[in-house]
Write a protein that holds these residues in place. Structure first.
Motif, PDB file in Angstrom:
ATOM      1  N   TRP A  43       0.835  -1.210   0.000  1.00  0.00           N
ATOM      2  CA  TRP A  43       0.000   0.000   0.000  1.00  0.00           C
ATOM      3  C   TRP A  43       0.870   1.260   0.000  1.00  0.00           C
ATOM      4  N   VAL A  44       1.894   1.302   0.871  1.00  0.00           N
ATOM      5  CA  VAL A  44       2.783   2.467   0.934  1.00  0.00           C
ATOM      6  C   VAL A  44       3.598   2.586  -0.360  1.00  0.00           C
ATOM      7  N   HIS A  45       4.001   1.456  -0.919  1.00  0.00           N
ATOM      8  CA  HIS A  45       4.732   1.470  -2.191  1.00  0.00           C
ATOM      9  C   HIS A  45       3.891   2.150  -3.279  1.00  0.00           C
ATOM     10  N   HIS A  46       2.625   1.806  -3.355  1.00  0.00           N
ATOM     11  CA  HIS A  46       1.732   2.430  -4.344  1.00  0.00           C
ATOM     12  C   HIS A  46       1.606   3.931  -4.086  1.00  0.00           C
ATOM     13  N   THR A  47       1.572   4.322  -2.809  1.00  0.00           N
ATOM     14  CA  THR A  47       1.469   5.742  -2.480  1.00  0.00           C
ATOM     15  C   THR A  47       2.715   6.492  -2.932  1.00  0.00           C
ATOM     16  N   ILE A  48       3.892   5.903  -2.708  1.00  0.00           N
ATOM     17  CA  ILE A  48       5.143   6.541  -3.155  1.00  0.00           C
ATOM     18  C   ILE A  48       5.162   6.654  -4.683  1.00  0.00           C
ATOM     19  N   GLU A  49       4.747   5.601  -5.358  1.00  0.00           N
ATOM     20  CA  GLU A  49       4.706   5.638  -6.821  1.00  0.00           C
ATOM     21  C   GLU A  49       3.776   6.745  -7.315  1.00  0.00           C
ATOM     22  N   LYS A  50       2.667   6.928  -6.623  1.00  0.00           N
ATOM     23  CA  LYS A  50       1.715   7.985  -6.994  1.00  0.00           C
ATOM     24  C   LYS A  50       2.361   9.354  -6.813  1.00  0.00           C
ATOM     25  N   ALA A  51       3.130   9.502  -5.720  1.00  0.00           N
ATOM     26  CA  ALA A  51       3.821  10.776  -5.492  1.00  0.00           C
ATOM     27  C   ALA A  51       4.883  11.024  -6.566  1.00  0.00           C
ATOM     28  N   LEU A  52       5.573   9.968  -6.990  1.00  0.00           N
ATOM     29  CA  LEU A  52       6.636  10.111  -7.998  1.00  0.00           C
ATOM     30  C   LEU A  52       6.079  10.440  -9.379  1.00  0.00           C
ATOM     31  N   GLU A  53       4.764  10.301  -9.566  1.00  0.00           N
ATOM     32  CA  GLU A  53       4.161  10.735 -10.824  1.00  0.00           C
ATOM     33  C   GLU A  53       4.133  12.254 -10.934  1.00  0.00           C
ATOM     34  N   ARG A  54       4.293  12.923  -9.811  1.00  0.00           N
ATOM     35  CA  ARG A  54       4.353  14.394  -9.799  1.00  0.00           C
ATOM     36  C   ARG A  54       5.777  14.822 -10.125  1.00  0.00           C
ATOM     37  N   GLU A  55       5.940  15.604 -11.162  1.00  0.00           N
ATOM     38  CA  GLU A  55       7.284  15.985 -11.620  1.00  0.00           C
ATOM     39  C   GLU A  55       8.064  16.719 -10.545  1.00  0.00           C
ATOM     40  N   ASP A  56       7.378  17.598  -9.777  1.00  0.00           N
ATOM     41  CA  ASP A  56       8.099  18.354  -8.749  1.00  0.00           C
ATOM     42  C   ASP A  56       8.617  17.438  -7.657  1.00  0.00           C
ATOM     43  N   TYR A  57       7.821  16.428  -7.282  1.00  0.00           N
ATOM     44  CA  TYR A  57       8.244  15.488  -6.234  1.00  0.00           C
ATOM     45  C   TYR A  57       9.401  14.624  -6.725  1.00  0.00           C
ATOM     46  N   LYS A  58       9.269  14.117  -7.951  1.00  0.00           N
ATOM     47  CA  LYS A  58      10.327  13.257  -8.494  1.00  0.00           C
ATOM     48  C   LYS A  58      11.619  14.040  -8.684  1.00  0.00           C
ATOM     49  N   GLU A  59      11.505  15.273  -9.130  1.00  0.00           N
ATOM     50  CA  GLU A  59      12.691  16.105  -9.355  1.00  0.00           C
ATOM     51  C   GLU A  59      13.434  16.352  -8.051  1.00  0.00           C
ATOM     52  N   ARG A  60      12.676  16.531  -6.976  1.00  0.00           N
ATOM     53  CA  ARG A  60      13.293  16.888  -5.694  1.00  0.00           C
ATOM     54  C   ARG A  60      13.784  15.669  -4.910  1.00  0.00           C
ATOM     55  N   TYR A  61      12.998  14.543  -4.955  1.00  0.00           N
ATOM     56  CA  TYR A  61      13.317  13.426  -4.068  1.00  0.00           C
ATOM     57  C   TYR A  61      13.688  12.122  -4.780  1.00  0.00           C
ATOM     58  N   GLY A  62      13.588  12.092  -6.094  1.00  0.00           N
ATOM     59  CA  GLY A  62      13.899  10.849  -6.800  1.00  0.00           C
ATOM     60  C   GLY A  62      15.365  10.646  -7.094  1.00  0.00           C
ATOM     61  N   THR A  63      16.193  11.553  -6.627  1.00  0.00           N
ATOM     62  CA  THR A  63      17.623  11.485  -6.953  1.00  0.00           C
ATOM     63  C   THR A  63      18.378  10.442  -6.145  1.00  0.00           C
ATOM     64  N   SER A  64      17.871  10.031  -4.993  1.00  0.00           N
ATOM     65  CA  SER A  64      18.553   9.025  -4.165  1.00  0.00           C
ATOM     66  C   SER A  64      17.572   8.470  -3.143  1.00  0.00           C
ATOM     67  N   MET A  65      17.896   7.284  -2.613  1.00  0.00           N
ATOM     68  CA  MET A  65      17.050   6.707  -1.569  1.00  0.00           C
ATOM     69  C   MET A  65      17.119   7.539  -0.296  1.00  0.00           C
ATOM     70  N   ARG A  66      18.265   8.191  -0.061  1.00  0.00           N
ATOM     71  CA  ARG A  66      18.393   9.051   1.117  1.00  0.00           C
ATOM     72  C   ARG A  66      17.403  10.211   1.031  1.00  0.00           C
ATOM     73  N   ALA A  67      17.260  10.765  -0.170  1.00  0.00           N
ATOM     74  CA  ALA A  67      16.319  11.874  -0.349  1.00  0.00           C
ATOM     75  C   ALA A  67      14.874  11.385  -0.325  1.00  0.00           C
ATOM     76  N   LEU A  68      14.623  10.234  -0.979  1.00  0.00           N
ATOM     77  CA  LEU A  68      13.256   9.741  -1.090  1.00  0.00           C
ATOM     78  C   LEU A  68      12.681   9.322   0.263  1.00  0.00           C
ATOM     79  N   LEU A  69      13.511   8.668   1.086  1.00  0.00           N
ATOM     80  CA  LEU A  69      13.023   8.164   2.372  1.00  0.00           C
ATOM     81  C   LEU A  69      13.345   9.095   3.537  1.00  0.00           C
ATOM     82  N   GLY A  70      14.076  10.189   3.239  1.00  0.00           N
ATOM     83  CA  GLY A  70      14.339  11.205   4.252  1.00  0.00           C
ATOM     84  C   GLY A  70      13.343  12.342   4.115  1.00  0.00           C
ATOM     85  N   PRO A  71      13.753  13.463   3.533  1.00  0.00           N
ATOM     86  CA  PRO A  71      12.793  14.568   3.345  1.00  0.00           C
ATOM     87  C   PRO A  71      11.615  14.184   2.448  1.00  0.00           C
TER      88      PRO A  71
END
Length: 416
Positions: free
Chosen positions: A39-67
């Motif tokens: 369920w949480v995986h699907h929620t993260i995937e939904k967030a990553l569909e947003r260009e602003d979210y992916k641009e800011r947090y998709g660069t590393s696992m530290r960024a994605l699971l931190g801020p």
């Protein structure tokens, strides 16, 4: 859908599925937790569909699971990422919020990065019943059982309330309770304990005494239940079945959600009916878990009083079957129970042969011993084994009542 460009610019997008699979493959991940992780995986995937979210947090696992986890919580709380499309902000802290944060922290631990998941405060526990309300509850249950209600939902509710008052089972433990978990004379019930956050498949089986009120509720419910499961293929062994209300098919086993919903609905109807005729209303808690917690509090107070030397009633299981104990010891206890039951049958026949009638004290004592040894054998085995031994010991079907077997239970076992 990720691309080769994403793979270079947003490595976290590609690494996330592998990380999730690692958590799912962990032997300590239970089936329930696995569902929450997906369920949480699907929620993260939904967030990553947003260009602003992916641009800011998709660069590393530290960024994605931190801020990124902080932002995910905030977006979901505001209703922007709700998978079901609801836009309203939840009132207070919900179980979903706490569950999501727990999974995000688990993913961060697996990735060995700091977690930015918001820590939500644990909501205050709902008040349970005071002692005076529990006393009224027993009295109210007795009055309702004596009416022998024709409504299947109410008949089932009385069984549920009685079993919770007697043994304090969780909702899931009640749902797994079957016909075979009732003692021959309905005076005991087997509860397979399945505590939360325990991944092991080996659980204690506790055999609890059942109060006379609950026994009467069970005797009334079994024939009602038999009508509900007539013609049904499968599910005939479940104790609690649907009466065909709402989306639940008549006669099918009640799951956890169905049991909770039916409890709330039946309690509301019952309170309304009692209050509508000038009564005070039945002091049942609004939720089934509140009822269980109130019973547990009472049991703890009994235990504390006993430890202090007070002569309070003993409140605990009559037998405990632990699958982690050495098998040899358990086999010896089972063999001893079988031997005692066979001897009790012989003693019963001998007492009958030497007595003038069934009211002779010798026959009554032999009957009581037979009933007790039959129940003890069932506690360590099952009805199939118990009935087979009784028949091998030359106890006829007509004499099964002497061994404690109630006719409604025998009829239900035969159908099952």
């Amino acid at each position: 859908m990720s691309t080769r460009t994403d793979e270079g610019r947003y490595p976290a997008v590609e690494e996330l599925p592998e990380l999730v699979q690692q958590v799912l493959d962990d032997p300590e991940t239970t089936k329930s937790v696995a569902g929450h992780v997906r369920w949480v995986h699907h929620t993260i995937e939904k967030a990553l569909e947003r260009e602003d979210y992916k641009e800011r947090y998709g660069t590393s696992m530290r960024a994605l699971l931190g801020p990124g986890a902080t932002a995910l919580c905030e977006l979901t709380d505001s209703g922007e990422l709700r998978l079901r499309g609801f836009k309203n902000r939840p009132q207070g802290v919900t179980a979903s919020q706490r569950r999501r944060s727990s999974v995000l922290r688990r993913l961060a631990r697996e990735a060995d990065v700091p977690s930015g998941a918001i820590s939500y405060p644990k909501p205050p526990r709902k008040p349970t019943m005071p002692a005076w309300a529990r006393s009224q509850l027993h009295n109210g249950l007795k009055k309702q059982v004596e009416k022998r209600p024709s409504d299947p939902g109410l008949a089932r509710l009385l069984v549920v309330v009685g079993l919770v008052l007697d043994a304090a089972p969780r909702t899931g433990e009640l749902c797994t309770c079957g016909i075979g978990d009732l003692a021959p004379d309905l005076t005991w019930v087997k509860i397979i304990r399945n505590p939360q956050a325990v991944a092991s498949t080996h659980h204690l089986t506790e055999v609890w005494p059942v109060s006379p009120i609950t026994q009467a509720a069970l005797e009334h419910w079994l024939p009602v239940r038999a009508q509900l499961v007539t013609g049904l293929q499968g599910g005939a062994r479940s104790l609690l079945v649907s009466h065909g209300h709402g989306a639940y098919r008549r006669g099918t086993p009640l799951g956890r959600k169905g049991l909770i919903e039916s409890y709330v609905a039946q309690v509301g109807e019952l309170k309304g009916a009692v209050t509508g005729v000038g009564g005070k209303g039945w002091e049942l808690p609004e939720g089934l878990e509140q009822l269980r917690l109130g019973v547990q509090e009472q049991r703890r107070s009994y235990n504390a009083e006993q430890a202090a030397g007070a002569k309070t009633p003993q409140w605990g299981p009559a037998v405990v079957l632990n699958p982690l104990l050495p098998e040899e010891g358990e086999r010896k206890k089972t063999a001893a129970a079988m031997a005692k039951a066979a001897l009790a049958v012989d003693a019963f026949h001998a007492a009958r042969a030497s007595a003038d009638d069934e009211t002779d004290p010798k026959v009554l004592r032999a009957r009581r011993t037979l009933r007790e040894t039959t129940r003890a054998l069932w506690a360590r085995t099952d009805h199939t084994t118990t009935l087979k031994l009784l028949h091998q010991a030359k106890l006829t079907n007509d004499d099964l009542a002497a061994a404690g077997y109630k006719e409604p239970l025998l009829d239900t076992l035969e159908r099952a």
